[in-house]
Design a protein around this motif. Sequence first.
Motif, PDB file in Angstrom:
ATOM      1  N   LEU A 265      21.224  -6.234 -22.407  1.00 31.21           N
ATOM      2  CA  LEU A 265      21.841  -5.024 -21.856  1.00 31.21           C
ATOM      3  C   LEU A 265      22.289  -4.101 -22.982  1.00 31.21           C
ATOM      4  O   LEU A 265      22.932  -4.535 -23.937  1.00 31.21           O
ATOM      5  N   PRO A 266      21.975  -2.814 -22.921  1.00 33.74           N
ATOM      6  CA  PRO A 266      22.429  -1.886 -23.959  1.00 33.74           C
ATOM      7  C   PRO A 266      23.934  -1.916 -24.173  1.00 33.74           C
ATOM      8  O   PRO A 266      24.399  -1.812 -25.313  1.00 33.74           O
ATOM      9  N   ALA A 267      24.701  -2.078 -23.092  1.00 33.41           N
ATOM     10  CA  ALA A 267      26.157  -2.121 -23.239  1.00 33.41           C
ATOM     11  C   ALA A 267      26.587  -3.325 -24.057  1.00 33.41           C
ATOM     12  O   ALA A 267      27.540  -3.241 -24.857  1.00 33.41           O
ATOM     13  N   THR A 268      25.905  -4.451 -23.891  1.00 34.46           N
ATOM     14  CA  THR A 268      26.228  -5.644 -24.673  1.00 34.46           C
ATOM     15  C   THR A 268      25.898  -5.435 -26.138  1.00 34.46           C
ATOM     16  O   THR A 268      26.708  -5.753 -27.026  1.00 34.46           O
ATOM     17  N   GLN A 269      24.727  -4.886 -26.407  1.00 30.05           N
ATOM     18  CA  GLN A 269      24.331  -4.642 -27.787  1.00 30.05           C
ATOM     19  C   GLN A 269      25.328  -3.707 -28.480  1.00 30.05           C
ATOM     20  O   GLN A 269      25.727  -3.942 -29.623  1.00 30.05           O
ATOM     21  N   GLU A 270      25.730  -2.662 -27.768  1.00 27.96           N
ATOM     22  CA  GLU A 270      26.681  -1.706 -28.350  1.00 27.96           C
ATOM     23  C   GLU A 270      28.034  -2.353 -28.586  1.00 27.96           C
ATOM     24  O   GLU A 270      28.650  -2.169 -29.646  1.00 27.96           O
ATOM     25  N   ARG A 271      28.505  -3.136 -27.627  1.00 23.47           N
ATOM     26  CA  ARG A 271      29.802  -3.785 -27.758  1.00 23.47           C
ATOM     27  C   ARG A 271      29.813  -4.739 -28.958  1.00 23.47           C
ATOM     28  O   ARG A 271      30.745  -4.729 -29.769  1.00 23.47           O
ATOM     29  N   LEU A 272      28.779  -5.557 -29.061  1.00 25.10           N
ATOM     30  CA  LEU A 272      28.732  -6.522 -30.153  1.00 25.10           C
ATOM     31  C   LEU A 272      28.622  -5.826 -31.508  1.00 25.10           C
ATOM     32  O   LEU A 272      29.309  -6.193 -32.467  1.00 25.10           O
ATOM     33  N   THR A 273      27.760  -4.817 -31.584  1.00 28.65           N
ATOM     34  CA  THR A 273      27.566  -4.129 -32.863  1.00 28.65           C
ATOM     35  C   THR A 273      28.842  -3.427 -33.310  1.00 28.65           C
ATOM     36  O   THR A 273      29.232  -3.511 -34.480  1.00 28.65           O
ATOM     37  N   GLN A 274      29.514  -2.748 -32.398  1.00 29.47           N
ATOM     38  CA  GLN A 274      30.736  -2.043 -32.758  1.00 29.47           C
ATOM     39  C   GLN A 274      31.856  -2.997 -33.164  1.00 29.47           C
ATOM     40  O   GLN A 274      32.764  -2.625 -33.910  1.00 29.47           O
ATOM     41  N   ALA A 275      31.784  -4.247 -32.690  1.00 27.68           N
ATOM     42  CA  ALA A 275      32.778  -5.251 -33.070  1.00 27.68           C
ATOM     43  C   ALA A 275      32.413  -5.950 -34.380  1.00 27.68           C
ATOM     44  O   ALA A 275      33.154  -6.821 -34.839  1.00 27.68           O
ATOM     45  N   GLY A 276      31.276  -5.572 -34.970  1.00 24.22           N
ATOM     46  CA  GLY A 276      30.884  -6.132 -36.252  1.00 24.22           C
ATOM     47  C   GLY A 276      29.840  -7.214 -36.187  1.00 24.22           C
ATOM     48  O   GLY A 276      29.422  -7.744 -37.223  1.00 24.22           O
ATOM     49  N   PHE A 277      29.369  -7.553 -34.986  1.00 20.65           N
ATOM     50  CA  PHE A 277      28.344  -8.583 -34.834  1.00 20.65           C
ATOM     51  C   PHE A 277      26.952  -7.975 -34.983  1.00 20.65           C
ATOM     52  O   PHE A 277      26.752  -6.780 -34.762  1.00 20.65           O
ATOM     53  N   LEU A 278      25.987  -8.831 -35.318  1.00 15.79           N
ATOM     54  CA  LEU A 278      24.578  -8.481 -35.262  1.00 15.79           C
ATOM     55  C   LEU A 278      23.942  -9.374 -34.208  1.00 15.79           C
ATOM     56  O   LEU A 278      23.789 -10.586 -34.436  1.00 15.79           O
ATOM     57  N   PRO A 279      23.598  -8.853 -33.033  1.00 15.49           N
ATOM     58  CA  PRO A 279      22.992  -9.682 -31.992  1.00 15.49           C
ATOM     59  C   PRO A 279      21.688 -10.308 -32.488  1.00 15.49           C
ATOM     60  O   PRO A 279      20.909  -9.666 -33.190  1.00 15.49           O
TER      61      PRO A 279
END
Length: 332
Positions: A287-301
């Motif tokens: 989900l784009p929302a998941t990718q954005e949430r994780l990336t903005q929190a510093g994660f790399l999915p």
Amino acid sequence: MRSVPRRPLLQATLALPGLAAAGLAAPGGAGAQPGWPNRPVTFVMPVAPGGPGDVIGRPLAQHLQAALGQPCVIDNRPGAGGTIALDYALRSRPDGHTLVVYSNSTYSIAPHLYPMPYDNATAFAPVALIAQAPSFVCTHRSVPAATLPELLALLRREPETLSFATAGIGFTSHLATELFMALSGTKMLHVPYRGGAPAAQALSAGEVQVNFMEAALVRSLLPAGHIRALAVTSRTRHPLLPDIPTIEEAGVPGFESATYWAMVAPAGVPAPVQARLAEELLRWMALPATQERLTQAGFLPIGGGPAALARHMTEDTAKWGEIIRARGIRIA
């Protein structure tokens, strides 16, 4: 819900059409075990509430709750390098109602530092690889080094004159720094703190000179001008701070380190349940929302089904075990 290398952001294994290649059925094809789930599903998390694990655990629990039609409950059980949470999960029935969302500090590192009454490799069934959280090599502004090559030159010229903070002995931030010193032929003095936030505050205040910090902390502290970020520990640059080179780019070949997050279940979980969980987790990650949430929190999915996670767990456990033995790391 209550609380009780530049690598693509999403690898090919994350795409739902690729689930069959990962040993899973295509969407809608992974038949659930009859009667599962028939009661709340518990996410056991080996970290305290309010930390980075919540960025993954809570929205994933919400997704599974909607997909499975049963409540998903988060049960935080921190302590002893995460082994308290793993031990608790293993005491439950392996029927897919108790799952573990963990970082590699728990799975890959703790077995080398704590007495373990079980073997992780046989006690747990892999479900899915989720994301990694690389760190940044940060220095206090008083350190006369504006780049990683300059820091390396300083450390080689004046060994053991700088101190580095960590979230504690055996945490990923500690082992990443030990790996960095081993590969670069440098020496610093270790000052362990009780958590990543106190260690970051210590660097900002100038109590220590170096700290390997995760992206969220770095972004919050950089504007004040008290610290510098010199390099990132992943094999690829981080999209939140793309101008900062990797450690490998900056002069330490072969270096890579990150905190990885994944989901496992107690061994013996029915195969259809394992497949359905992996399918839903990868659908959530797409989900784009998941990718954005994780990336903005510093994660790399990352993404990856049971086979990909099993390979990663084996490799990661061997890597950190070698560093712990070579550096003589012990829990006091």
